[in-house]
Enzyme design. Structure first.
Site, PDB file in Angstrom:
ATOM      1  N   LEU A 225       0.871  -1.169   0.000  1.00  0.00           N
ATOM      2  CA  LEU A 225       0.000   0.000   0.000  1.00  0.00           C
ATOM      3  C   LEU A 225       0.908   1.219   0.000  1.00  0.00           C
ATOM      4  O   LEU A 225       1.898   1.250   0.738  1.00  0.00           O
ATOM      5  CB  LEU A 225      -0.916   0.035   1.231  1.00  0.00           C
ATOM      6  N   ASP A 226       0.588   2.191  -0.820  1.00  0.00           N
ATOM      7  CA  ASP A 226       1.409   3.395  -0.910  1.00  0.00           C
ATOM      8  C   ASP A 226       1.501   4.097   0.438  1.00  0.00           C
ATOM      9  O   ASP A 226       0.640   3.945   1.301  1.00  0.00           O
ATOM     10  CB  ASP A 226       0.841   4.367  -1.946  1.00  0.00           C
ATOM     11  N   TYR A 227       2.516   4.916   0.575  1.00  0.00           N
ATOM     12  CA  TYR A 227       2.783   5.663   1.800  1.00  0.00           C
ATOM     13  C   TYR A 227       1.549   6.420   2.293  1.00  0.00           C
ATOM     14  O   TYR A 227       1.167   6.330   3.451  1.00  0.00           O
ATOM     15  CB  TYR A 227       3.957   6.624   1.546  1.00  0.00           C
TER      16      TYR A 227
END
Length: 150
Positions: A71-73
């Site tokens: 999952l992206d930052y």
């Protein structure tokens, strides 16, 4: 926080602005390693120092915990984690081969079209809602769904 646990998997509710791994003070890997320490960490006298020094999964030879996807930052959401390398491998293959289903819920801030229906659900209802979701109708529909937590 932990959403679900089974013998093979953990579903983590990843908050926004938390990196998966790397040389940062807080990461998903560090959290998981702290919550589920490997055998070598369970007997370590300097547990916190060892966790603080982690930058990647393989920094500990006996660390079995493995995220099954990224999952992206800035993205929050459910993160599937394998409790063993074998469980993670099977889930990763399922994602790669597109034999598993994914459902996305969006939390919308700001102005929403009044004519656009919304669906409010609690965090406990998310899993049941996903199981009952009609994928075919959802693919044809342009309905926005709003998730609210109680």
């Amino acid at each position: 926080s932990i959403i679900l646990e089974s013998e093979d998997y953990i579903v983590l509710n990843k908050p926004p602005d938390l990196r998966m791994d790397g040389d940062y003070p807080a990461t998903v890997i560090k959290l998981l390693t702290y919550w589920y320490p490997s055998h070598s960490l369970q007997i370590a006298t300097d547990l916190m120092q060892k966790i603080c020094n982690l930058t990647k999964l393989n920094d500990l030879h006996d660390n079995e915990i493995r995220p099954c996807h990224q999952l992206d930052y800035a993205t929050s959401g459910a993160l599937l984690v394998g409790r063993t390398r074998e469980a993670a491998r099977k889930a990763c293959e399922s994602f790669r081969d597109r034999t598993s289903d994914k459902t996305y819920l969006a939390l919308v801030h700001g102005h929403v079209d009044i004519d656009c229906p919304t669906l409010s659900i609690s965090s406990e209802q998310i899993v049941d809602w996903i199981r009952c979701f009609d994928k075919e109708r959802a693919n044809k529909s342009k309905v926005n769904r709003k998730q609210t937590f109680k």
